[in-house]
Scaffold this motif. Sequence first.
Motif, PDB file in Angstrom:
ATOM      1  N   UNK A 145       0.521  -1.406  -0.461  1.00 27.92           N
ATOM      2  CA  UNK A 145      -0.110   0.024  -0.074  1.00 27.92           C
ATOM      3  C   UNK A 145       1.200   1.255  -0.095  1.00 27.92           C
ATOM      4  N   UNK A 146       1.790   1.287   0.619  1.00 30.20           N
ATOM      5  CA  UNK A 146       2.543   2.022   0.628  1.00 30.20           C
ATOM      6  C   UNK A 146       3.811   2.663  -0.520  1.00 30.20           C
TER       7      UNK A 146
ATOM      8  N   UNK B 242      -4.139   4.591  -4.395  1.00 24.78           N
ATOM      9  CA  UNK B 242      -4.761   3.617  -3.455  1.00 24.78           C
ATOM     10  C   UNK B 242      -6.055   3.451  -3.637  1.00 24.78           C
ATOM     11  N   UNK B 243      -7.277   2.737  -4.583  1.00 25.83           N
ATOM     12  CA  UNK B 243      -8.696   3.582  -4.288  1.00 25.83           C
ATOM     13  C   UNK B 243      -9.298   2.429  -3.095  1.00 25.83           C
TER      14      UNK B 243
ATOM     15  N   UNK C 188      -9.853   4.914   6.228  1.00 25.65           N
ATOM     16  CA  UNK C 188      -9.225   4.958   7.629  1.00 25.65           C
ATOM     17  C   UNK C 188      -8.587   3.724   7.545  1.00 25.65           C
ATOM     18  N   UNK C 189      -8.718   3.090   7.523  1.00 24.75           N
ATOM     19  CA  UNK C 189      -7.547   1.767   7.714  1.00 24.75           C
ATOM     20  C   UNK C 189      -6.037   2.073   7.136  1.00 24.75           C
ATOM     21  N   UNK C 190      -6.008   2.934   5.647  1.00 23.32           N
ATOM     22  CA  UNK C 190      -5.304   2.932   4.918  1.00 23.32           C
ATOM     23  C   UNK C 190      -4.482   4.324   5.500  1.00 23.32           C
TER      24      UNK C 190
ATOM     25  N   UNK D 254      -2.996   7.363   2.901  1.00 19.16           N
ATOM     26  CA  UNK D 254      -3.829   9.094   2.319  1.00 19.16           C
ATOM     27  C   UNK D 254      -4.215   7.848   0.598  1.00 19.16           C
ATOM     28  N   UNK D 255      -5.337   7.765   0.933  1.00 16.09           N
ATOM     29  CA  UNK D 255      -5.906   6.940  -0.562  1.00 16.09           C
ATOM     30  C   UNK D 255      -6.344   8.152  -1.829  1.00 16.09           C
TER      31      UNK D 255
END
Lengths: 143, 79
Positions: free
Chosen positions: A58-59, A64-65, A77-79, A85-86
């Motif tokens: 993810x990083x 990231x959508x 919020x999990x991200x 930040x999505x």
Amino acid sequence: MNKCCCNAKLKLIYSCSGAANTGEMADQISRKLAKEGYGNMTCLASVGAHISGFVESAKRADENITIDGCSVACAKKILEHIGVTPTKSYALTEMGVEKGKTPSNEEIISKISNKIKKDLPLKADQENNAEGDKNSGCSCCSC
Amino acid sequence: MKIEILGTGCPKCKKLHELAEEAVKELGASAEITKVTDINKIIDYGVMVTPALVIDGEVKVAGKISSKEEIIKWIEEKK
């Protein structure tokens, strides 16, 4: 997964997949978008559990959508909890879906998916647009 | 200590492997370095982009070549 480290933008899609009709629809829409080439769907629960491979991916992702069922926005919020930040985030209740009321069926799934698709370029199109960058900087492989 | 380099064999994966070897040698650490090229095993780690470096089961980096200094720091943390 991407075939190699240089050939593509890494575009990850996360769905809240919650218990309500909204979560169910978010899940189905995410799967549809992934199947149609708008990104790679990956596991939000694994990010929430801080499984290192998912967190690092993810990083590192170019995009990231998050697709949430409602405005509680758990996926988003999990991200954010892992410092990501999505790039784009959607909440179905802000797109005409009513929690506990709107039926989860093919018609609604297609309608909402089409709205999101207008906002998301196909992954392949992005890769073609990035061809110049790839040729100038990549020494990774022969892809 | 077990260090795994995840990747299908591209030059970046090889570079990361070299750096891991150098880091282990420099520290005189007791570590086994293995290459993981099986795509299913890579996916089992949740890694969506390679190369990736794993130390004792924990993915430390994915999708880029980390510096030798970073690898040394991670090894020291695990000692």
